[in-house]
Design a protein around this motif. Sequence first.
Motif, PDB file in Angstrom:
ATOM      1  N   TYR A   1       1.021  -1.162   0.021  1.00 36.21           N
ATOM      2  CA  TYR A   1       0.209  -0.033   0.110  1.00 36.21           C
ATOM      3  C   TYR A   1       0.889   1.409  -0.240  1.00 36.21           C
ATOM      4  CZ  TYR A   1      -3.906  -2.919   1.479  1.00 36.21           C
ATOM      5  OH  TYR A   1      -4.995  -3.755   1.404  1.00 36.21           O
ATOM      6  N   GLY A   2       2.540   1.205   0.283  1.00 34.53           N
ATOM      7  CA  GLY A   2       3.109   2.124   0.904  1.00 34.53           C
ATOM      8  C   GLY A   2       2.445   2.806   2.137  1.00 34.53           C
ATOM      9  N   GLY A   3       3.499   3.934   2.899  1.00 33.31           N
ATOM     10  CA  GLY A   3       3.413   3.860   4.075  1.00 33.31           C
ATOM     11  C   GLY A   3       3.845   2.360   5.130  1.00 33.31           C
ATOM     12  N   GLY A   4       4.781   1.713   4.375  1.00 35.62           N
ATOM     13  CA  GLY A   4       5.641   1.036   5.550  1.00 35.62           C
ATOM     14  C   GLY A   4       4.260  -0.709   5.552  1.00 35.62           C
ATOM     15  N   LYS A   5       2.641  -0.427   4.509  1.00 41.78           N
ATOM     16  CA  LYS A   5       1.803  -1.512   4.979  1.00 41.78           C
ATOM     17  C   LYS A   5       2.054  -2.815   3.664  1.00 41.78           C
ATOM     18  CE  LYS A   5      -1.718   0.136   7.285  1.00 41.78           C
ATOM     19  NZ  LYS A   5      -3.376   0.401   7.483  1.00 41.78           N
ATOM     20  N   LEU A   6       1.703  -4.492   3.829  1.00 45.22           N
ATOM     21  CA  LEU A   6       1.700  -5.076   2.743  1.00 45.22           C
ATOM     22  C   LEU A   6       0.499  -5.662   3.146  1.00 45.22           C
ATOM     23  CD1 LEU A   6       3.338  -6.818   0.642  1.00 45.22           C
ATOM     24  CD2 LEU A   6       4.291  -7.516   2.260  1.00 45.22           C
ATOM     25  N   PHE A   7       0.267  -6.191   2.240  1.00 45.07           N
ATOM     26  CA  PHE A   7      -1.183  -7.036   2.540  1.00 45.07           C
ATOM     27  C   PHE A   7      -0.630  -8.170   1.608  1.00 45.07           C
ATOM     28  CE2 PHE A   7      -5.070  -8.818   0.158  1.00 45.07           C
ATOM     29  CZ  PHE A   7      -5.685  -8.966   0.877  1.00 45.07           C
ATOM     30  N   ILE A   8      -1.307  -9.609   2.018  1.00 42.17           N
ATOM     31  CA  ILE A   8      -1.021 -11.111   1.447  1.00 42.17           C
ATOM     32  C   ILE A   8      -2.114 -11.794   1.826  1.00 42.17           C
ATOM     33  CG2 ILE A   8      -0.380 -11.789   3.801  1.00 42.17           C
ATOM     34  CD1 ILE A   8       1.755 -13.982   1.445  1.00 42.17           C
ATOM     35  N   SER A   9      -2.647 -12.418   0.347  1.00 42.85           N
ATOM     36  CA  SER A   9      -4.100 -13.125   0.348  1.00 42.85           C
ATOM     37  C   SER A   9      -3.245 -14.408  -0.311  1.00 42.85           C
ATOM     38  CB  SER A   9      -5.171 -12.830  -0.171  1.00 42.85           C
ATOM     39  OG  SER A   9      -6.314 -12.999  -0.192  1.00 42.85           O
ATOM     40  N   CYS A  10      -4.266 -15.889   0.699  1.00 44.13           N
ATOM     41  CA  CYS A  10      -3.170 -17.569   0.006  1.00 44.13           C
ATOM     42  C   CYS A  10      -4.582 -18.120  -0.001  1.00 44.13           C
ATOM     43  CB  CYS A  10      -1.925 -17.499   0.735  1.00 44.13           C
ATOM     44  SG  CYS A  10      -0.841 -16.382   1.327  1.00 44.13           S
ATOM     45  N   LYS A  11      -5.871 -17.807  -0.725  1.00 46.60           N
ATOM     46  CA  LYS A  11      -6.884 -18.809  -0.259  1.00 46.60           C
ATOM     47  C   LYS A  11      -6.795 -19.619  -0.824  1.00 46.60           C
ATOM     48  CE  LYS A  11      -9.481 -15.551   2.144  1.00 46.60           C
ATOM     49  NZ  LYS A  11     -10.248 -14.332   2.690  1.00 46.60           N
ATOM     50  N   LYS A  12      -5.875 -19.903  -1.731  1.00 48.01           N
ATOM     51  CA  LYS A  12      -6.571 -21.782  -2.490  1.00 48.01           C
ATOM     52  C   LYS A  12      -4.993 -22.197  -2.365  1.00 48.01           C
ATOM     53  CE  LYS A  12      -4.362 -18.918  -6.488  1.00 48.01           C
ATOM     54  NZ  LYS A  12      -3.684 -19.108  -8.115  1.00 48.01           N
ATOM     55  N   GLN A  13      -4.591 -23.400  -3.014  1.00 42.77           N
ATOM     56  CA  GLN A  13      -3.642 -24.796  -3.085  1.00 42.77           C
ATOM     57  C   GLN A  13      -2.389 -23.711  -3.089  1.00 42.77           C
ATOM     58  OE1 GLN A  13      -3.379 -27.413  -1.129  1.00 42.77           O
ATOM     59  NE2 GLN A  13      -1.093 -28.179  -1.967  1.00 42.77           N
TER      60      GLN A  13
END
Length: 421
Positions: free
Chosen positions: A280-292
């Motif tokens: 996102y900027g500003g030191g934010k990181l998103f992770i999503s791992c919904k599948k195999q």
Amino acid sequence: MDNRQVLVVNGGKRIEGELEVHGAKNSALPLLSAAVLAHGESILHNCPRLTDVDAACRILTCLGCRCSRSGSTVCVDATNVSGSEIPENLMREMRSSIVFLGAVLGRTGRCRLSFPGGCELGARPIDLHVSALRQMGAVITEEHGYLSCSAPSGLKGARITLSFPSVGATENILLAAATANGVTEIHNAAREPEICDLAEYLTKCGAKISGAGDGVIVIEGTERLEPSEHSVIPDRIVAGTYLCAAAITRGELILTHCEPSHMTAFIQVLEAMGCRTYAYGGGKLFISCKKQLSAPPTIRTMPYPGFPTDIQSLFTALCATAEGTSVFVETIFENRFRHAAELMRLGAQIKVEGRVAIVEGVKSLSGAKLCAAELRGGAALVTAALAAEGTSEISGLCYIDRGYESIESALRSVGADIRRV
Ligand code: UD1
């Protein structure tokens, strides 16, 4: 700490939520040692609460500095540095205390410490440190397990070429060169973010440094450094650990106070395995791992900006349940697959041959009693246990506490069922 403590993990809960990443251990340690060079009180913010950082503070006190902590801020008053010897018990507590060598030598003209010796990652030689400091005019003798260093006519600038971009050696040379007489060049220098952080703090103190983060660093020695205020960079390995925890539980996580640009090598691997990430900027990181997840292309540990050796064990754990065969080649440290045998107790299929590990993905892991034998390998066991069905019990927490501020509180806050007993 009570060595009988264990982490009890009931696996199978998805990691979900938001987690703040603490300051980097591998930056805080050289920064604390650098404070020895500054004549006065330096202030370090975002200094993680870790047993290794406590050990560094005890070394500072032993050298005559005044060291105090308030929250995540550590103040080091190096007005009166009176000692130049690091006692053996403190050296044993933290092998990386070798990073005090360059700073103490620079400040007092001498340094005596016990040889750090081998460690849980195999032999950890310091020949590059010693050879570089000798080129800078230090007289170094080794006897009875002790290293005695002195610079009878002061340290002088030199053109040093490292045969390998050692992080610790680059740090020691930077520290020694900051107040040496003349110009020092480090060729084939380490390029890790922690090197840049150290150079930035030293520059704030009045050092003249250019090229940190590149292969060639040039340091023009100054006579005296003044104290300054600095904030430790976020811990990219801790951030990577929590990304793996989210991925292995097929969860979704937002990391805050992290620096995604320091993590490119392994974020790319997570993407290749099927995770989605977004900075996102500003030191934010998103992770999503919904599948195999699927096995990544061969992972080869390399100096920065390559894939970090410190995160290798976490990815071995992650690949244990990824579809297909994953191959790891460890090029930095020998003996860095000791966690593999423990992961196999959970049902992982791993074959280790020398510096190569081959992981055959399995459908699921199941809980077991595990023992951590080193810091990141220990964190890998915790990560795998989060995904294992049933209950796991992990001992050897003294290793994990060297690098993670209460790993169980952090993981519990994002949905894990984990407690220390
Ligand atoms: C630092 C990190 C560690 C990380 C490593 C590599 C700290 C406190 N530790 O360790 O977490 O895994 O970088 O990214 O910052 N070597 C020699 N002779 C020397 C020095 C090193 O042969 O004089 C070899 C080592 O045995 C090892 C390799 O070089 O095989 C890497 O070592 P180095 O980069 O120095 O790692 P450290 O500074 O010890």
